[in-house]
Design an enzyme around this catalytic site. Structure first.
Site, PDB file in Angstrom:
ATOM      1  N   GLY A  12       0.837  -1.207   0.000  1.00 38.00           N
ATOM      2  CA  GLY A  12       0.000   0.000   0.000  1.00 38.00           C
ATOM      3  C   GLY A  12       0.865   1.248   0.000  1.00 38.00           C
ATOM      4  O   GLY A  12       0.585   2.211   0.721  1.00 38.00           O
ATOM      5  N   ALA A  13       1.921   1.228  -0.834  1.00 40.66           N
ATOM      6  CA  ALA A  13       2.975   2.244  -0.746  1.00 40.66           C
ATOM      7  C   ALA A  13       2.801   3.415  -1.704  1.00 40.66           C
ATOM      8  O   ALA A  13       3.637   4.309  -1.742  1.00 40.66           O
ATOM      9  CB  ALA A  13       4.335   1.573  -1.001  1.00 40.66           C
ATOM     10  N   VAL A  63      -2.594  -7.468  -2.887  1.00 41.43           N
ATOM     11  CA  VAL A  63      -2.237  -8.256  -1.696  1.00 41.43           C
ATOM     12  C   VAL A  63      -3.363  -9.190  -1.230  1.00 41.43           C
ATOM     13  O   VAL A  63      -3.228  -9.855  -0.214  1.00 41.43           O
ATOM     14  CB  VAL A  63      -1.754  -7.369  -0.516  1.00 41.43           C
ATOM     15  N   ASN A  89       0.782  -2.704   5.242  1.00 40.26           N
ATOM     16  CA  ASN A  89       0.075  -1.421   5.393  1.00 40.26           C
ATOM     17  C   ASN A  89      -1.156  -1.311   4.498  1.00 40.26           C
ATOM     18  O   ASN A  89      -2.072  -0.551   4.810  1.00 40.26           O
ATOM     19  CB  ASN A  89       1.069  -0.284   5.076  1.00 40.26           C
ATOM     20  N   TYR A 156     -14.704  -2.925   8.705  1.00 36.97           N
ATOM     21  CA  TYR A 156     -13.325  -2.439   8.883  1.00 36.97           C
ATOM     22  C   TYR A 156     -12.879  -2.633  10.338  1.00 36.97           C
ATOM     23  O   TYR A 156     -11.765  -3.094  10.601  1.00 36.97           O
ATOM     24  CB  TYR A 156     -13.293  -0.968   8.477  1.00 36.97           C
ATOM     25  N   ALA A 157     -13.780  -2.319  11.291  1.00 37.10           N
ATOM     26  CA  ALA A 157     -13.439  -2.506  12.715  1.00 37.10           C
ATOM     27  C   ALA A 157     -13.150  -3.974  13.012  1.00 37.10           C
ATOM     28  O   ALA A 157     -12.197  -4.308  13.724  1.00 37.10           O
ATOM     29  CB  ALA A 157     -14.590  -2.005  13.593  1.00 37.10           C
ATOM     30  N   ALA A 158     -13.964  -4.864  12.434  1.00 35.02           N
ATOM     31  CA  ALA A 158     -13.764  -6.305  12.661  1.00 35.02           C
ATOM     32  C   ALA A 158     -12.438  -6.760  12.057  1.00 35.02           C
ATOM     33  O   ALA A 158     -11.671  -7.518  12.686  1.00 35.02           O
ATOM     34  CB  ALA A 158     -14.922  -7.084  12.039  1.00 35.02           C
ATOM     35  N   ALA A 159     -12.142  -6.287  10.853  1.00 37.19           N
ATOM     36  CA  ALA A 159     -10.897  -6.698  10.186  1.00 37.19           C
ATOM     37  C   ALA A 159      -9.673  -6.216  10.968  1.00 37.19           C
ATOM     38  O   ALA A 159      -8.695  -6.958  11.150  1.00 37.19           O
ATOM     39  CB  ALA A 159     -10.870  -6.143   8.760  1.00 37.19           C
TER      40      ALA A 159
END
Ligand SMILES: NC(=O)c1ccc[n+]([C@@H]2O[C@H](COP(=O)([O-])OP(=O)(O)OC[C@H]3O[C@@H](n4cnc5c(N)ncnc54)[C@H](O)[C@@H]3O)[C@@H](O)[C@H]2O)c1
Length: 250
Positions: A12-13, A63, A89, A156-159
């Site tokens: 994620g660069a 990814v 990231n 997103y919170a769970a991940a």
């Protein structure tokens, strides 16, 4: 320089926190592979740093796909012969939605890009790191994976809570091989993606709720990643470092 001669992969660069991590690693003497789904964006980051004399390559890969990860990591090993540091990231979310409005497809996509990606990249790098008897894995979690105090979105919170659990377990599993695994949990950080997800007024309200009265800067998250990747943190394993201005305290 804290990462002199180290070979680092940052996922994620192409922008945001990932770009800041690439820059910080280069500044600390590392050779860096900047990997992103957006290969053109990663190439732009790499080209700018090469112009300043850094040893940086760009890799285009998704990814969430193990075949693309293997191909990319093999290219890193072919060029530099090892991988010392993996920074997982890549991730994030685009839209804040109530749980009953999240489709199963969107749930799976967010879990894939934020959590399954961390598993797949770690799985791919572990044989290399075990062979070296040395490695540092740093995973980007989030303030929302640490406490329920920040309203974002449930998949997103769970991940991100999953990233923290995975970090702890992997740390336990591979510590004896000279590999440490840690996480950085940023608070709300001023990247373009995050600023776009809310109105300026909403962003202002988030900033006011943070004890230091501002959002984080990508470079401040990168500093914590560099620390955990460096030998100064050799005895830190399985930790999650909160970098959030006091947004949540656990
Ligand atoms: N910015 C914040 O407030 C904040 C807070 C907590 C955690 N984080 C975490 O930090 C990380 C970086 O966040 P950011 O704000 O810089 O995001 P960003 O959207 O600015 O950058 C993310 C990068 O990841 C890449 N990416 C996404 N999915 C990918 C995939 N499947 N394969 C390869 N590359 C992929 C994107 O192309 C993009 O370049 C994320 O994991 C995010 O969840 C960010």
């Amino acid at each position: 320089m804290r990462l002199e001669g180290k070979v680092v992969i940052v996922t994620g660069a192409a922008r945001g926190i990932g770009e800041a991590i690439v820059e910080a690693c280069v500044r600390e003497g590392a050779k860096v592979a900047a990997l992103d789904l957006d290969g053109g964006g990663a190439e732009k980051v790499a080209t700018a740093l090469r112009g300043r004399g850094a040893d940086v390559i760009a890799l285009a890969a998704d990814v969430t796909r193990s075949s693309e990860i293997s191909r990319a990591f093999e290219a890193v090993r072919a060029r530099w012969g090892r991988v010392d540091v993996l920074v997982n990231n890549a991730g994030g979310f685009a839209v804040i939605r109530a749980t009953e409005e999240i489709s199963e497809e969107e749930w799976n996509a967010i879990v894939a890009s934020n959590l399954t990606s961390v598993f797949l990249c770690s799985k791919t790098v572990l044989p290399i790191m075990k062979g070296q008897r040395y490695g540092r894995i740093v995973n980007l979690a989030s303030v929302v994976g640490r406490a329920g105090a920040v309203r974002v979105t449930s998949h997103y919170a769970a991940a991100k809570a999953g990233v923290i659990g995975f970090t702890r377990h992997l740390a336990l599993e591979v510590g004896a091989h000279g590999i440490t695994v840690n996480a950085v949990a940023p608070g709300t950080t001023a990247t373009e993606r995050v600023l776009k997800a809310r109105t300026p007024e909403e962003t202002q309200r988030v900033a006011e709720a943070i004890p230091v009265k501002r959002l984080g800067e990508p470079g401040e998250i990168a500093e914590a990643v560099v620390f955990l990747a460096s030998d100064s943190a050799a005895f830190i394993n399985g930790a999650t470092l909160d970098v959030n201005g006091g947004q949540v305290m656990v």
